[in-house]
Design an enzyme around this catalytic site. Structure first.
Site, PDB file in Angstrom:
ATOM      1  N   THR A   1      11.276 -13.434  -0.244  1.00  0.00           N
ATOM      2  CA  THR A   1      12.261 -13.661   0.810  1.00  0.00           C
ATOM      3  C   THR A   1      12.100 -15.086   1.328  1.00  0.00           C
ATOM      4  O   THR A   1      10.982 -15.547   1.554  1.00  0.00           O
ATOM      5  CB  THR A   1      12.102 -12.646   1.962  1.00  0.00           C
ATOM      6  OG1 THR A   1      13.065 -12.921   2.990  1.00  0.00           O
ATOM      7  CG2 THR A   1      10.709 -12.689   2.571  1.00  0.00           C
TER       8      THR A   1
ATOM      9  N   HIS B   1      -2.635  -2.849   2.450  1.00  0.00           N
ATOM     10  CA  HIS B   1      -4.095  -2.907   2.352  1.00  0.00           C
ATOM     11  C   HIS B   1      -4.699  -1.611   1.809  1.00  0.00           C
ATOM     12  O   HIS B   1      -5.880  -1.563   1.451  1.00  0.00           O
ATOM     13  CB  HIS B   1      -4.697  -3.215   3.729  1.00  0.00           C
ATOM     14  CG  HIS B   1      -5.953  -4.021   3.675  1.00  0.00           C
ATOM     15  ND1 HIS B   1      -6.736  -4.130   2.540  1.00  0.00           N
ATOM     16  CD2 HIS B   1      -6.595  -4.753   4.625  1.00  0.00           C
ATOM     17  CE1 HIS B   1      -7.782  -4.893   2.793  1.00  0.00           C
ATOM     18  NE2 HIS B   1      -7.724  -5.280   4.052  1.00  0.00           N
TER      19      HIS B   1
END
Length: 399
Positions: free
Chosen positions: A318, A370
């Site tokens: 992006t 994560h």
């Protein structure tokens, strides 16, 4: 003979939508393939077109929830082009049914015509059957200055206006199906993933010098400009190969490792953010990537993106830098495990070989899940992208 105008199929997962607006008024004489209405679903926005010439009779009002296959109007093929149009709608039609020759302009073209003052009839269309597209209008606007605001007429001082009513101070509009889905997906991504963002900065000097040196030859040979996105796409593919853990997703209690490189590209449209996919970026050269990005972005902004265009990406890029963003923490595009955010290029002083020099610098942000990607992998991935951009020769030798 009357032909039913039905809500067209959008894909197996879409069963309903909202008939957002009619482009023509009830009783209008329409032509085959002329856009009739705009349909909003929870995934895409598309246009319904006329299947034949004739007089349109609207059966469902704008703003109504409709189902796939539902009849929303009919077209009387026996009506002639000389049939009368209701007087009450003639002024509305004059605005809504602007044409370029015999081809009706799309909503995006009409909006640009109003903003720029350019008559679509004076623009050469490159779309289907010579239709003027948004890209044609944007290209035409480059050589024409925007509207000059008329000088205000001298008026006598007037009394201060009274406080506006609540209705005048606010406008309430129902959120579109697409915007509702975007909102749900973004909130879901934040709730479900253990999202973390790591940052780095990259010196854009090498890429900018390459673009400056080869831009003219590149355009002459391929018909498209050499942009930054192709460099970053290649750098991302290189980094995904070096750190394959980033190219994986979580499916329940299973880790799914991807061995392909379909990269999603975030595109801002009038309807909201869309993330179409560029397929096989590992097999495309720079020109192929630039062409694919340009074509996909054009489809997104013209509302022609299909479900297949949005599915199957393994990683997202992006670019908030085109709007001037200095730094941000992009949100994951589920079920992907990582997204790279690009930002504005600004000249900044940096330490190089013991000296302070000015370089065109860009901040990079990598948000990742994560649960699947450790900090070491994320930082290594971002360093690989940085190295490939600062030394593009690495992309040739795979270092």
């Amino acid at each position: 003979m009357a032909i039913d105008v039905k809500i067209p199929p959008m894909g197996e997962s879409i069963t309903s939508g909202v008939l957002a607006k009619w482009h023509v008024a009830d009783g209008t004489i329409v032509k085959k393939d002329q856009p009739l209405f705009e349909l909003e679903t929870d995934k895409i926005t598309s246009e319904g077109t006329a299947e034949a010439d004739g007089k349109l009779t609207i059966k469902v009002a704008a703003g109504t929830d409709v189902k796939i296959g539902e009849v929303v109007a009919t077209i009387d093929e026996t009506a002639t082009a000389g049939a009368s149009v209701p007087a009450a709608s003639s002024q509305k039609l004059e605005v809504e049914n602007q044409k370029s020759g015999d081809v009706v302009a799309s909503p995006a073209v009409r909006r640009l015509a109003a903003e720029t003052g350019i008559d679509p009839a004076t623009v050469t269309g490159t779309g289907k059957a010579g239709r003027v597209t948004k890209g044609d209008m944007l290209a035409a606007s480059v050589s024409k200055p925007p509207f000059a605001a008329p000088a205000p007429a001298a008026t006598a001082p007037v009394a201060a206006p009274s406080v506006a009513s609540a209705k005048e101070r606010q406008t309430r509009t129902k959120m579109s199906k697409l915007r509702q889905t975007i909102a749900k997906r973004l909130v879901s991504a934040q709730h479900e993933a253990a999202m973390l963002t790591t940052f780095n900065e990259v010196d854009m000097s090498a890429v900018m010098e390459l673009r400056k040196k080869y831009q003219d030859d590149f355009v002459k040979k391929h018909g498209v400009k050499l942009g930054f996105m192709s460099f970053f796409t290649k750098a991302v593919v290189h980094a995904l190969r070096e750190v394959p853990g980033v190219n994986a997703t979580i499916d329940g209690d299973t880790v799914v490792q991807n061995h392909y490189y379909d990269i999603s590209m975030a595109v801002s449209t009038d309807k909201g953010l869309m993330v179409p996919v560029i397929r096989g970026c590992d097999t495309l050269d720079m020109a192929g990537i630039e062409k694919a990005i340009a074509e996909t972005a054009k489809k997104a902004r013209e509302g022609k993106i299909g479900l297949d265009d949005l599915s199957g990406g393994v990683f997202t890029i992006t670019n908030g830098g085109i709007f001037g963003s200095m730094l941000s923490t992009p949100i994951l595009n589920a079920p992907q495990s990582a997204i790279l955010g690009l930002h504005a290029i600004n000249e900044r002083p940096i330490a190089l070989n013991g000296q302070v020099v000015i370089r065109p610098m860009m901040y990079l942000a990598l948000s990742y899940d994560h649960r699947l990607v450790d900090g070491k992998e994320a930082v290594t991935f971002l360093v690989k992208v940085k190295q490939a951009i600062e030394d593009p020769a690495r992309l040739l030798i795979g270092a």
